[in-house]
Write a protein that holds these residues in place. Structure first.
Motif, PDB file in Angstrom:
ATOM      1  N   ASP A   1       0.805  -1.224   0.000  1.00 28.73           N
ATOM      2  CA  ASP A   1       0.000   0.000   0.000  1.00 28.73           C
ATOM      3  C   ASP A   1       0.836   1.271   0.000  1.00 28.73           C
ATOM      4  N   HIS A   2       2.139   1.150  -0.188  1.00 35.54           N
ATOM      5  CA  HIS A   2       2.979   2.342  -0.237  1.00 35.54           C
ATOM      6  C   HIS A   2       2.687   3.113  -1.530  1.00 35.54           C
TER       7      HIS A   2
ATOM      8  N   LEU B   1       1.979   1.620  -5.319  1.00 33.75           N
ATOM      9  CA  LEU B   1       0.716   1.822  -6.024  1.00 33.75           C
ATOM     10  C   LEU B   1       0.924   2.548  -7.350  1.00 33.75           C
TER      11      LEU B   1
ATOM     12  N   ARG C   1      -9.162   0.780  -4.142  1.00 38.11           N
ATOM     13  CA  ARG C   1      -8.066   0.724  -3.168  1.00 38.11           C
ATOM     14  C   ARG C   1      -7.553   2.119  -2.831  1.00 38.11           C
ATOM     15  N   LEU C   2      -7.366   2.938  -3.863  1.00 39.99           N
ATOM     16  CA  LEU C   2      -6.836   4.283  -3.644  1.00 39.99           C
ATOM     17  C   LEU C   2      -7.811   5.131  -2.834  1.00 39.99           C
TER      18      LEU C   2
ATOM     19  N   LEU D   1      -7.573   3.978   0.769  1.00 38.87           N
ATOM     20  CA  LEU D   1      -6.322   4.387   1.422  1.00 38.87           C
ATOM     21  C   LEU D   1      -6.196   5.904   1.536  1.00 38.87           C
TER      22      LEU D   1
ATOM     23  N   ASP E   1      -5.324   7.770  -0.921  1.00 38.08           N
ATOM     24  CA  ASP E   1      -4.152   8.123  -1.734  1.00 38.08           C
ATOM     25  C   ASP E   1      -4.622   9.015  -2.886  1.00 38.08           C
TER      26      ASP E   1
END
Length: 288
Positions: free
Chosen positions: A136-137, A141, A169-170, A173, A175
């Protein structure tokens, strides 16, 4: 060392009809066994001699040979594709350097339009990056986003299932930067495939991404792409994202971003009342 050819190698060369001084033998081996293709990749052109040379050679010797080839390529200053293939077989190679080498091979393969090799080396680097930083860094990604682009099988689809999974996912997170980057990556593909009637999910994603407080250089590039996307289908979005691209470019202070943003504004400002501003923007572009 100075002994370039050992006894076993010498016997193999004798059976294959290669002789002479040690340096000559080594050069003959290279000429007989190795061929450098157009991409700088070393490939075997004499399978019989290769088999003879490798018969009975232990894994330590093979690893030492790979390291020697990497050192020689480094000294010669080239062949990143061959170097990447060697390093992929050397699990104890320093990880950070291996990632850099795989990235270099990926970039060269991309320039050569060899997408399978692009994907191969991008995934090699990704596996190592996950081992260092976890899945997940943001850098990991970012690499995944790139791979979804390199490995896109159906070019008729603007957005793949894998990319939608990354969107989820983003979002989860938080992100934002990579979400903008992913949206910006696919916008040009959408523009090439569609004139109007864009998928509402994609439009919603673009609106979401370009409203996020991220690096303004990243957002300016994506907003410029969105301007082109909506130029024939949604004049309000076209103008809004052209203005966003321009204001972000001004804030960043990058001439390259400004030129791109001014071009986007020129697309968006199509009404006769906009000509004075278009003229002003043209003069600004000339001065950059």
């Amino acid at each position: 060392g100075e002994k370039a050819v050992g006894r076993e190698t010498g016997e193999a060369c004798a059976r294959a009809g290669v002789g002479g001084a040690e340096r000559d033998i080594a050069e003959n081996i290279a000429r007989r066994v190795l061929l450098e293709d157009s991409a700088g990749q070393l490939v075997c052109r004499d399978e019989e001699l290769r088999t003879e040379l490798l018969a009975g050679v232990g894994p330590d010797a093979v690893r030492a040979a790979r390291r020697a080839w990497v050192a020689q390529h480094d000294a010669d200053g080239g062949a990143p594709l061959a170097v990447a293939d060697h390093i992929a077989e050397l699990p104890d190679w320093p990880v950070d350097d291996a990632i850099d080498r795989f990235d270099a091979a990926r970039d060269l393969a991309n320039a050569l339009v060899e997408f399978e090799t692009v994907d191969l080396n991008a995934r090699r680097a990704l596996r190592l990056a996950i081992g260092i930083s976890g899945p997940d860094h943001p850098d990991v990604l970012r690499r995944e986003i790139d791979i979804t682009w390199f490995s896109k099988v159906d070019v008729e689809l603007a957005f793949s299932d894998e990319q939608w999974q990354l969107v989820d996912r983003l979002r989860g997170l938080g992100d934002h930067s990579n979400l903008v980057r992913l949206a910006g990556l696919v916008i040009p593909m959408i523009a090439n495939l569609e004139v109007d009637n864009h998928d509402p999910r994609l439009v919603s994603l673009i609106d979401e991404a370009l409203s996020l407080p991220v690096d303004r250089a990243l957002r300016s590039t994506a907003a410029s792409a969105a301007t082109d996307l909506f130029s024939l289908s949604d004049i309000d979005r076209c103008r809004r994202y052209a203005e966003l691209a321009y204001s972000d470019a001004v804030a960043v202070g990058s001439d390259m971003l400004l030129i791109e943003a001014i071009e986007s504004l020129s697309v968006a400002l199509g009404h006769p009342d906009d000509w004075p501003r278009r003229t002003s923007l043209g003069l600004q572009a000339i001065s950059l």
